[in-house]
Design an enzyme around this catalytic site. Structure first.
Site, PDB file in Angstrom:
ATOM      1  N   GLY A   1      10.502  -4.250  20.268  1.00 40.70           N
ATOM      2  CA  GLY A   1      11.637  -5.140  20.070  1.00 40.70           C
ATOM      3  C   GLY A   1      11.286  -6.215  19.059  1.00 40.70           C
TER       4      GLY A   1
ATOM      5  CD  GLN B   1       9.651 -11.878  18.006  1.00 41.54           C
ATOM      6  OE1 GLN B   1      10.489 -11.009  18.218  1.00 41.54           O
ATOM      7  NE2 GLN B   1       8.377 -11.728  18.333  1.00 41.54           N
TER       8      GLN B   1
ATOM      9  CB  CYS C   1       5.257 -11.736  22.495  1.00 42.27           C
ATOM     10  SG  CYS C   1       6.451 -12.407  21.328  1.00 42.27           S
ATOM     11  CG  LEU C   2       5.625  -7.505  17.845  1.00 45.29           C
ATOM     12  CD1 LEU C   2       6.766  -6.980  16.993  1.00 45.29           C
ATOM     13  CD2 LEU C   2       4.359  -6.690  17.630  1.00 45.29           C
TER      14      LEU C   2
ATOM     15  CG  HIS D   1      10.263 -10.298  25.258  1.00 44.77           C
ATOM     16  ND1 HIS D   1       8.984 -10.512  25.732  1.00 44.77           N
ATOM     17  CD2 HIS D   1      10.185 -10.505  23.904  1.00 44.77           C
ATOM     18  CE1 HIS D   1       8.194 -10.836  24.711  1.00 44.77           C
ATOM     19  NE2 HIS D   1       8.895 -10.841  23.602  1.00 44.77           N
ATOM     20  CD  GLU D   2      12.771  -8.571  21.605  1.00 40.87           C
ATOM     21  OE1 GLU D   2      12.646  -9.575  20.889  1.00 40.87           O
ATOM     22  OE2 GLU D   2      11.821  -7.825  21.906  1.00 40.87           O
TER      23      GLU D   2
ATOM     24  CG  HIS E   1      11.731 -13.981  20.926  1.00 37.75           C
ATOM     25  ND1 HIS E   1      10.656 -14.831  20.764  1.00 37.75           N
ATOM     26  CD2 HIS E   1      11.201 -12.779  21.252  1.00 37.75           C
ATOM     27  CE1 HIS E   1       9.523 -14.153  20.985  1.00 37.75           C
ATOM     28  NE2 HIS E   1       9.818 -12.903  21.291  1.00 37.75           N
TER      29      HIS E   1
END
Ligand code: GNR
Ligand code: NI
Length: 166
Positions: free
Chosen positions: A46, A51, A91-92, A133-134, A137
């Site tokens: 994702g 981000q 997480c990226l 999660h997205e 953000h």
């Protein structure tokens, strides 16, 4: 298509709230393409626009093994939810850090697709977790915000040390 740079925690820009997309036009389509390419290349399941330093409410998700099930959502909203699910998340924007996070087990999401059409989707399991999660953000939240202050301090220290070494 283009690869975008991913902001790394504790970058304060990850804590800003993204604005709704007013019109799903060519610029948004291009952004979704670039975000998808960036997510697949990372690789991740994702990615949310904040981000990549774009403060607009756009997410892309693909939890499939074959990486051929892209789901893109503009202005996603959770319209109902129930149950609790705990799963290990990463997480990226926080590379190398994994922790258990409690989320809703089932969610119903309303969003617009790449054409601007409104749709709704029921999600559970990894898909449900990833969408939550997205959307976090988009609201300036990173999964580490759910951890104890002690754990957050340790993670910040680890990330700042990694940045110094890079
Ligand atoms: O690639 C990712 N994996 C992941 C694993 C468990 C829970 C959430 C995620 S999302 C993450 C990609 C990312 O950082 N998206 O914002
Ligand atoms: Ni993330």
């Amino acid at each position: 298509m283009a690869l975008l740079d991913i902001l790394i925690y504790p970058d304060q820009r990850l804590h800003k709230i993204a604005k709704p997309v007013e019109k799903v036009d060519e610029r948004i389509k291009k952004l979704i393409e670039d975000m998808s390419e960036t997510m697949y290349q990372a690789p991740g399941i994702g990615l949310a626009a904040p981000q990549v330093n774009v403060l607009e409410r756009i997410i892309v998700v693909d939890i499939s093994e074959s990486k051929d099930s892209l789901l893109s959502m503009v202005n996603p909203e959770i319209v109902s939810s129930n149950g609790l699910a705990e799963h290990e998340e990463g997480c990226l924007s926080v590379p190398g850090v994994y922790a258990q996070v409690q989320r809703c087990e089932n969610i119903r999401v309303r969003a617009q697709d790449r054409e601007g059409n409104v749709f709704e989707l029921d999600a559970k399991g990894m898909l449900g977790i990833c969408i939550q999660h997205e959307i976090d953000h988009l609201d300036g939240k990173v999964f580490v915000d759910y951890l104890s202050h002690l754990k957050q301090a340790r993670i910040r220290k680890k990330m700042q040390k990694a940045l110094r070494l890079s």
